[in-house]
Design a protein around this motif. Structure first.
Motif, mmCIF file in Angstrom:
data_model
loop_
_atom_site.group_PDB
_atom_site.id
_atom_site.type_symbol
_atom_site.label_atom_id
_atom_site.label_comp_id
_atom_site.label_asym_id
_atom_site.label_seq_id
_atom_site.Cartn_x
_atom_site.Cartn_y
_atom_site.Cartn_z
ATOM 1 N N GLN A 159 -1.044 2.193 9.933
ATOM 2 C CA GLN A 159 -1.484 1.447 8.752
ATOM 3 C C GLN A 159 -2.392 2.277 7.853
ATOM 4 O OE1 GLN A 159 -3.028 -2.077 11.011
ATOM 5 N NE2 GLN A 159 -2.104 -3.186 9.307
ATOM 6 N N SER A 160 -3.237 3.103 8.454
ATOM 7 C CA SER A 160 -4.222 3.833 7.668
ATOM 8 C C SER A 160 -3.690 5.158 7.106
ATOM 9 C CB SER A 160 -5.461 4.110 8.524
ATOM 10 O OG SER A 160 -5.127 4.921 9.631
ATOM 11 N N THR A 164 -2.614 0.799 14.154
ATOM 12 C CA THR A 164 -3.768 0.980 13.259
ATOM 13 C C THR A 164 -3.695 2.337 12.569
ATOM 14 O OG1 THR A 164 -5.066 -0.376 14.772
ATOM 15 C CG2 THR A 164 -6.286 0.870 13.127
ATOM 16 N N ASP A 165 -3.369 3.384 13.323
ATOM 17 C CA ASP A 165 -3.262 4.710 12.719
ATOM 18 C C ASP A 165 -2.133 4.755 11.702
ATOM 19 O OD1 ASP A 165 -5.336 5.474 14.299
ATOM 20 O OD2 ASP A 165 -4.185 6.817 15.603
ATOM 21 N N TYR A 189 0.808 -1.215 0.000
ATOM 22 C CA TYR A 189 0.000 0.000 0.000
ATOM 23 C C TYR A 189 0.848 1.275 0.000
ATOM 24 C CZ TYR A 189 -2.634 -3.802 2.124
ATOM 25 O OH TYR A 189 -3.169 -5.028 2.396
#
Length: 260
Positions: free
Chosen positions: A258-259, A255-256, A145
């Motif tokens: 990754q996003s 998580t932050d 990504y």
């Protein structure tokens, strides 16, 4: 004054003493990794590298070797075999700092991950083969990504100001006493750039593990890069513009990250 050796985003500030050996390895003109190897502990205290999809995806090919840039007296003999020392219900593995799988699609880069200077004694079951391996895989997956990630992997024997006891083992192929790291860590950076290539935003996260056996998820050990800097005394990602670096290094959410 702390001076980075160049503008590469993965590099910490490079501060050395007489026991330290700092070197960047290349495959042709492409940089592989840079490490700060401490000859007094036979360990790279940090190993920094760019991670992108093109160097991953090949098969494992074990080419254990001494680092040709240093005397073998300054390395633990891991090229003749593993440490041969047990820990609790497992053994100490030859733990890579930059993993084979991060460079498995480039033979030269892959070979350089098998240098003794990239290896430390690492508990196999419940750590090297478990939670640590899962974290390495999760970071690699982010290359699907994001064009490039900037990774620093390292070990610590004591935290800054700490009085931890360091355990020594006697490897089966060496006469030297080999210290065992008390902690393992990773810090990871992503950036976004303008059309001119300037960094316009950044996100970072760290992971910190006591060196023991685990049965839970690596995400439970996410911490801020700021926190790992406190514990290690290293200054990471110094080539990111200061305001972006300061914001990124406060994040402690996987998580932050990754996003981003």
């Amino acid at each position: 004054e702390l001076q980075p050796v160049s503008g590469w985003l993965e590099l910490p500030a490079v501060v050395t003493d007489a026991n330290d050996f700092v070197k960047t390895y290349y495959a042709g003109r492409n940089r592989n990794y840079t490490h700060l190897y401490d000859k007094s502990t036979y360990a790279s205290l940090w190993t920094a590298y760019p991670l992108y999809k093109a160097t991953t995806g090949g098969s494992r090919k074990e080419t254990w070797a001494a680092n040709p840039n240093l005397n073998t007296s300054e390395q633990i003999n891991t090229w003749a075999g593993s440490y041969g020392v047990s820990y609790s219900t497992t053994t100490y593995a030859r733990g890579h700092q930059i993993p084979d799988a991060d460079r498995s699609n480039n033979a030269t880069m892959q070979e350089q991950t098998y240098y003794a200077t990239n290896l430390v004694p690492q508990i196999q079951d419940g750590f090297n083969g478990g939670i640590w391996n899962s974290l390495e895989g999760a970071i690699r997956k982010e290359t699907e990504y994001t064009d490039t990630l900037y990774v620093v992997t390292g070990v610590a024997f004591k935290t800054v100001g700490g009085s931890e006891t360091v355990k020594y083992i006697k490897p089966q192929h060496d006469t030297k006493q080999c210290p065992v790291p008390n902690y393992f860590y990773k810090v990871v950076l992503k950036v976004k750039r303008s059309g001119s290539g300037a960094v316009t935003s950044a996100s970072a996260v760290g992971f910190w593990f006591e060196h023991k056996q685990y049965s839970d998820n690596y995400a439970n050990y996410a911490v801020s890069v700021d926190q790992i800097e406190e514990w290690t005394g290293f200054d990471f990602f110094v080539n990111v513009p200061d305001d972006l670096e300061n914001a990124a290094e406060g994040n402690k959410s996987w998580t932050d990250f990754q996003s981003f």
